[in-house]
Write a protein that holds these residues in place. Structure first.
Motif, mmCIF file in Angstrom:
data_model
loop_
_atom_site.group_PDB
_atom_site.id
_atom_site.type_symbol
_atom_site.label_atom_id
_atom_site.label_comp_id
_atom_site.label_asym_id
_atom_site.label_seq_id
_atom_site.Cartn_x
_atom_site.Cartn_y
_atom_site.Cartn_z
ATOM 1 N N GLY A 56 -4.803 16.191 -12.763
ATOM 2 C CA GLY A 56 -5.482 16.299 -11.478
ATOM 3 C C GLY A 56 -5.464 15.052 -10.621
ATOM 4 O O GLY A 56 -6.096 15.021 -9.565
ATOM 5 N N ALA A 57 -4.745 14.025 -11.058
ATOM 6 C CA ALA A 57 -4.703 12.787 -10.292
ATOM 7 C C ALA A 57 -3.644 12.844 -9.200
ATOM 8 O O ALA A 57 -2.669 13.595 -9.303
ATOM 9 C CB ALA A 57 -4.415 11.604 -11.207
ATOM 10 N N GLU A 58 -3.838 12.050 -8.163
ATOM 11 C CA GLU A 58 -2.818 11.863 -7.141
ATOM 12 C C GLU A 58 -1.948 10.684 -7.572
ATOM 13 O O GLU A 58 -2.448 9.584 -7.812
ATOM 14 C CB GLU A 58 -3.444 11.581 -5.781
ATOM 15 N N ALA A 59 -0.639 10.919 -7.695
ATOM 16 C CA ALA A 59 0.248 9.881 -8.204
ATOM 17 C C ALA A 59 1.635 10.035 -7.601
ATOM 18 O O ALA A 59 2.094 11.150 -7.334
ATOM 19 C CB ALA A 59 0.334 9.949 -9.731
ATOM 20 N N ALA A 60 2.298 8.907 -7.390
ATOM 21 C CA ALA A 60 3.662 8.881 -6.885
ATOM 22 C C ALA A 60 4.356 7.664 -7.473
ATOM 23 O O ALA A 60 3.698 6.716 -7.933
ATOM 24 C CB ALA A 60 3.670 8.824 -5.361
ATOM 25 N N TYR A 61 5.683 7.671 -7.473
ATOM 26 C CA TYR A 61 6.398 6.515 -7.995
ATOM 27 C C TYR A 61 7.642 6.223 -7.175
ATOM 28 O O TYR A 61 8.163 7.088 -6.462
ATOM 29 C CB TYR A 61 6.801 6.736 -9.462
ATOM 30 N N VAL A 62 8.097 4.977 -7.290
ATOM 31 C CA VAL A 62 9.375 4.566 -6.733
ATOM 32 C C VAL A 62 9.995 3.568 -7.702
ATOM 33 O O VAL A 62 9.303 2.713 -8.250
ATOM 34 C CB VAL A 62 9.219 3.950 -5.326
ATOM 35 N N VAL A 63 11.283 3.713 -7.937
ATOM 36 C CA VAL A 63 12.002 2.743 -8.757
ATOM 37 C C VAL A 63 12.320 1.539 -7.877
ATOM 38 O O VAL A 63 12.908 1.687 -6.798
ATOM 39 C CB VAL A 63 13.301 3.349 -9.311
ATOM 40 N N ALA A 72 9.770 -5.111 -3.554
ATOM 41 C CA ALA A 72 8.317 -5.140 -3.403
ATOM 42 C C ALA A 72 7.879 -4.338 -2.185
ATOM 43 O O ALA A 72 6.895 -3.590 -2.240
ATOM 44 C CB ALA A 72 7.839 -6.589 -3.286
ATOM 45 N N ALA A 73 8.625 -4.470 -1.086
ATOM 46 C CA ALA A 73 8.282 -3.738 0.135
ATOM 47 C C ALA A 73 8.414 -2.233 -0.068
ATOM 48 O O ALA A 73 7.622 -1.454 0.485
ATOM 49 C CB ALA A 73 9.173 -4.197 1.282
ATOM 50 N N ALA A 74 9.387 -1.802 -0.867
ATOM 51 C CA ALA A 74 9.580 -0.368 -1.100
ATOM 52 C C ALA A 74 8.369 0.251 -1.777
ATOM 53 O O ALA A 74 7.975 1.387 -1.459
ATOM 54 C CB ALA A 74 10.829 -0.141 -1.950
ATOM 55 N N ALA A 75 7.760 -0.472 -2.702
ATOM 56 C CA ALA A 75 6.572 0.046 -3.390
ATOM 57 C C ALA A 75 5.398 0.162 -2.428
ATOM 58 O O ALA A 75 4.670 1.165 -2.421
ATOM 59 C CB ALA A 75 6.217 -0.870 -4.559
ATOM 60 N N VAL A 76 5.209 -0.852 -1.602
ATOM 61 C CA VAL A 76 4.129 -0.810 -0.617
ATOM 62 C C VAL A 76 4.392 0.287 0.412
ATOM 63 O O VAL A 76 3.478 1.029 0.799
ATOM 64 C CB VAL A 76 3.975 -2.181 0.070
ATOM 65 N N ARG A 126 3.020 -10.891 -0.781
ATOM 66 C CA ARG A 126 3.417 -10.945 0.624
ATOM 67 C C ARG A 126 3.413 -9.553 1.252
ATOM 68 O O ARG A 126 2.858 -9.351 2.336
ATOM 69 C CB ARG A 126 4.806 -11.581 0.723
ATOM 70 N N ALA A 127 4.005 -8.574 0.551
ATOM 71 C CA ALA A 127 4.069 -7.217 1.087
ATOM 72 C C ALA A 127 2.705 -6.541 1.088
ATOM 73 O O ALA A 127 2.344 -5.841 2.045
ATOM 74 C CB ALA A 127 5.069 -6.396 0.273
ATOM 75 N N GLU A 128 1.933 -6.752 0.032
ATOM 76 C CA GLU A 128 0.619 -6.104 -0.074
ATOM 77 C C GLU A 128 -0.365 -6.642 0.963
ATOM 78 O O GLU A 128 -1.091 -5.870 1.611
ATOM 79 C CB GLU A 128 0.070 -6.314 -1.496
#
Length: 254
Positions: A56-63, A72-76, A126-128
């Motif tokens: 039931g959690a909201e979750a997403a991922y990126v390699v 780092a920017a891609a994750a943010v 920096r990105a966060e």
């Protein structure tokens, strides 16, 4: 768990495919966070997101590879595109390396450790921070180590890298405190993971030796470190920033 420590918080976790990172994904999601996961191993990330969504959690991922600014920017960017904002981040990605006397350490070992453990944290911060500033603030936890607080023989680049994480944490905390961003760090002691299992497996008796140096007399579970990070990321400690919290069973007190 209270199931509300991170409720409503969009939270990024780096190095999320195993160990403390994977434990953090489960702990943070159980505490109500929407989690964005990144690491280099897509099969692990996909399986973990599937597991979390099944609960039931909201979750997403990126390699991505956080040793690059683009990684780092891609994750943010995924957090922003998927959930509209970034509230919290756990910069956990890091590597250890084999124990080698300093005078025998090679350039490539030094470079790889510093690239992941220091440049990776710098890129993520920096990105966060850039993503959090327009929203009025946020919380960040960096994963250092007891090696960022004390010296451990035959691990000079690792020790240097984790001291650098402490420095980045304190510098960012000081710089962005008035803009609503809190930055803290956890400093885990020996924690159960694939890396430590391999390390102990190749060195019989090492786990017992390490545990004998820890007042609690045992190796930490990754969930215990994740729980400490969750508290630091939460609104339960609003006046805490620039702090490095040992999660080490009392090791650094020796």
């Amino acid at each position: 768990m209270s199931n509300d420590l991170l409720i409503g918080k969009v939270t990024l976790i780096t190095g999320a495919s195993s160990g403390i990172g994977a434990a953090a994904a489960r702990v943070f999601a159980a505490e109500g966070a929407s989690v964005v996961l990144t690491a280099r191993r897509e099969d692990r990330l996909a399986a973990l997101v599937h597991e979390l969504r099944g609960k039931g959690a909201e979750a997403a991922y990126v390699v991505s590879d956080v040793t690059t600014g683009e990684g780092a920017a891609a994750a943010v960017d995924l957090a922003l595109s998927e959930f509209g904002r970034l509230d919290a981040a756990f910069n956990n990605a890091g590597i250890g390396g084999d124990r080698t006397p300093l005078h025998l350490m090679t350039d490539d070992v030094y470079d790889s450790i510093m690239d992941v453990n220091v440049r990776g944290v710098f890129n993520c911060l920096r990105a966060e921070i850039a993503a959090m500033l327009p929203g009025g603030g946020g919380t960040i936890v960096n994963n250092s180590s007891v090696g960022g607080l004390v010296a451990i023989p035959t691990a000079a680049p690792y020790i240097a890298s984790k001291h650098a994480v402490v420095g980045l944490t304190r510098a960012a905390a000081d710089e962005y405190a008035k803009q609503g961003i809190r930055v803290n760090a956890v400093a885990p002691g020996t924690t159960r993971s694939e890396i430590t299992a391999d390390w102990f497996g190749r060195n019989p008796g090492l786990e017992e030796l390490v545990n004998s140096m820890t007042p609690q007399g045992r190796t930490a579970e990754p969930e215990e470190v994740a729980a400490a990070a969750a508290w630091l990321l939460s609104d339960r400690c609003p006046f805490l920033t620039g702090t490095v919290l040992p999660v080490d069973g009392g090791f650094v007190n020796q």
